[in-house]
Design a protein around this motif. Sequence first.
Motif, short mmCIF file in Angstrom:
data_model
loop_
_atom_site.label_atom_id
_atom_site.label_comp_id
_atom_site.label_asym_id
_atom_site.label_seq_id
_atom_site.Cartn_x
_atom_site.Cartn_y
_atom_site.Cartn_z
N ARG A 18 -28.00 7.47 55.88
CA ARG A 18 -27.64 7.52 54.45
C ARG A 18 -28.85 7.88 53.57
NH1 ARG A 18 -22.47 6.36 53.61
NH2 ARG A 18 -21.43 5.02 55.11
N THR A 19 -29.86 8.47 54.15
CA THR A 19 -31.03 8.87 53.38
C THR A 19 -30.65 10.00 52.42
OG1 THR A 19 -32.43 8.33 55.27
CG2 THR A 19 -33.40 9.68 53.54
N PRO A 20 -30.84 9.82 51.13
CA PRO A 20 -30.49 10.87 50.17
C PRO A 20 -31.37 12.11 50.37
CG PRO A 20 -31.09 8.82 49.04
CD PRO A 20 -31.37 8.62 50.48
N VAL A 21 -30.78 13.25 50.08
CA VAL A 21 -31.51 14.52 50.12
C VAL A 21 -31.76 14.93 48.68
CG1 VAL A 21 -31.38 16.92 50.85
CG2 VAL A 21 -30.36 15.13 52.27
N SER A 22 -32.97 15.31 48.39
CA SER A 22 -33.30 15.66 47.01
C SER A 22 -32.58 16.93 46.58
CB SER A 22 -34.81 15.85 46.85
OG SER A 22 -35.22 17.04 47.48
N ARG A 23 -32.28 17.01 45.30
CA ARG A 23 -31.64 18.19 44.73
C ARG A 23 -32.51 19.43 44.97
NH1 ARG A 23 -30.75 17.73 38.58
NH2 ARG A 23 -29.66 15.90 39.33
N GLU A 24 -33.81 19.26 44.85
CA GLU A 24 -34.73 20.39 45.05
C GLU A 24 -34.63 20.95 46.47
OE1 GLU A 24 -35.67 17.43 43.66
OE2 GLU A 24 -35.59 18.20 41.61
N LEU A 25 -34.53 20.05 47.47
CA LEU A 25 -34.41 20.50 48.85
C LEU A 25 -33.09 21.23 49.07
CD1 LEU A 25 -35.39 20.75 51.74
CD2 LEU A 25 -34.50 18.44 52.16
N VAL A 26 -32.01 20.70 48.50
CA VAL A 26 -30.70 21.36 48.62
C VAL A 26 -30.79 22.77 48.03
CG1 VAL A 26 -28.29 21.33 47.86
CG2 VAL A 26 -29.40 19.22 48.63
N PHE A 27 -31.39 22.90 46.85
CA PHE A 27 -31.52 24.22 46.22
C PHE A 27 -32.37 25.16 47.05
CE2 PHE A 27 -30.73 22.50 41.67
CZ PHE A 27 -29.39 22.41 41.93
N GLN A 28 -33.47 24.66 47.62
CA GLN A 28 -34.31 25.50 48.49
C GLN A 28 -33.51 26.02 49.68
OE1 GLN A 28 -37.50 22.87 49.57
NE2 GLN A 28 -38.95 23.94 48.24
N LEU A 29 -32.77 25.13 50.33
CA LEU A 29 -31.99 25.52 51.51
C LEU A 29 -30.89 26.51 51.14
CD1 LEU A 29 -31.76 22.04 53.24
CD2 LEU A 29 -33.16 24.00 53.95
N LEU A 30 -30.20 26.27 50.04
CA LEU A 30 -29.14 27.19 49.62
C LEU A 30 -29.69 28.54 49.18
CD1 LEU A 30 -26.70 24.80 47.75
CD2 LEU A 30 -26.42 25.82 50.01
N ASN A 31 -30.85 28.54 48.55
CA ASN A 31 -31.46 29.81 48.15
C ASN A 31 -31.82 30.66 49.36
OD1 ASN A 31 -31.34 29.80 45.33
ND2 ASN A 31 -33.04 28.37 45.20
N ASP A 32 -32.16 30.03 50.47
CA ASP A 32 -32.40 30.79 51.70
C ASP A 32 -31.08 31.16 52.38
OD1 ASP A 32 -35.14 30.70 51.40
OD2 ASP A 32 -35.35 28.86 52.57
N ALA A 33 -30.10 30.27 52.32
CA ALA A 33 -28.82 30.49 53.00
C ALA A 33 -28.01 31.64 52.42
CB ALA A 33 -27.99 29.20 52.96
N VAL A 34 -28.23 31.97 51.16
CA VAL A 34 -27.44 33.05 50.55
C VAL A 34 -27.63 34.37 51.28
CG1 VAL A 34 -27.37 32.01 48.26
CG2 VAL A 34 -29.17 33.64 48.80
N TRP A 35 -28.70 34.52 52.04
CA TRP A 35 -28.97 35.79 52.71
C TRP A 35 -28.46 35.82 54.14
CZ3 TRP A 35 -29.74 39.48 49.56
CH2 TRP A 35 -30.26 39.19 48.30
N ALA A 36 -27.77 34.78 54.59
CA ALA A 36 -27.19 34.79 55.94
C ALA A 36 -26.10 35.86 56.01
CB ALA A 36 -26.62 33.42 56.28
N PRO A 37 -26.10 36.67 57.05
CA PRO A 37 -25.07 37.70 57.15
C PRO A 37 -23.69 37.10 57.42
CG PRO A 37 -26.40 37.65 59.13
CD PRO A 37 -27.01 36.68 58.17
N ASN A 38 -22.66 37.81 57.03
CA ASN A 38 -21.30 37.40 57.34
C ASN A 38 -20.54 38.59 57.90
OD1 ASN A 38 -20.48 38.95 55.15
ND2 ASN A 38 -20.31 37.22 53.78
N HIS A 39 -19.28 38.39 58.22
CA HIS A 39 -18.51 39.44 58.89
C HIS A 39 -18.34 40.69 58.04
CE1 HIS A 39 -15.51 37.50 56.37
NE2 HIS A 39 -14.78 38.59 56.51
N GLY A 40 -18.36 40.56 56.74
CA GLY A 40 -18.16 41.71 55.87
C GLY A 40 -19.45 42.28 55.31
N LEU A 41 -20.57 41.74 55.74
CA LEU A 41 -21.88 42.16 55.23
C LEU A 41 -21.89 42.14 53.71
CD1 LEU A 41 -22.65 45.05 57.71
CD2 LEU A 41 -23.49 42.70 57.78
#
Length: 61
Positions: A18-41
């Motif tokens: 139940r350790t909370p994740v900081s908002r800043e860490l979530v934003f960092q991870l999502l900012n990197d995740a937006v570039w993950a490829p998907n089936h439609g490119l």
Amino acid sequence: MSVAKTIRDRRSIRAFNRTPVSRELVFQLLNDAVWAPNHGLREPWRFVYVEKESGKERRPI
């Protein structure tokens, strides 16, 4: 590390702490995740961050 080794060594985690994740860490991870490829490119992906306590939309990422 090779891709094959990474795939073979992968494990599903079913017990979470139940350790909370900081908002800043979530934003960092999502900012990197937006570039993950998907089936439609069709990257970049779009995410919306919603805080559980307020239920209000904070900001699109």
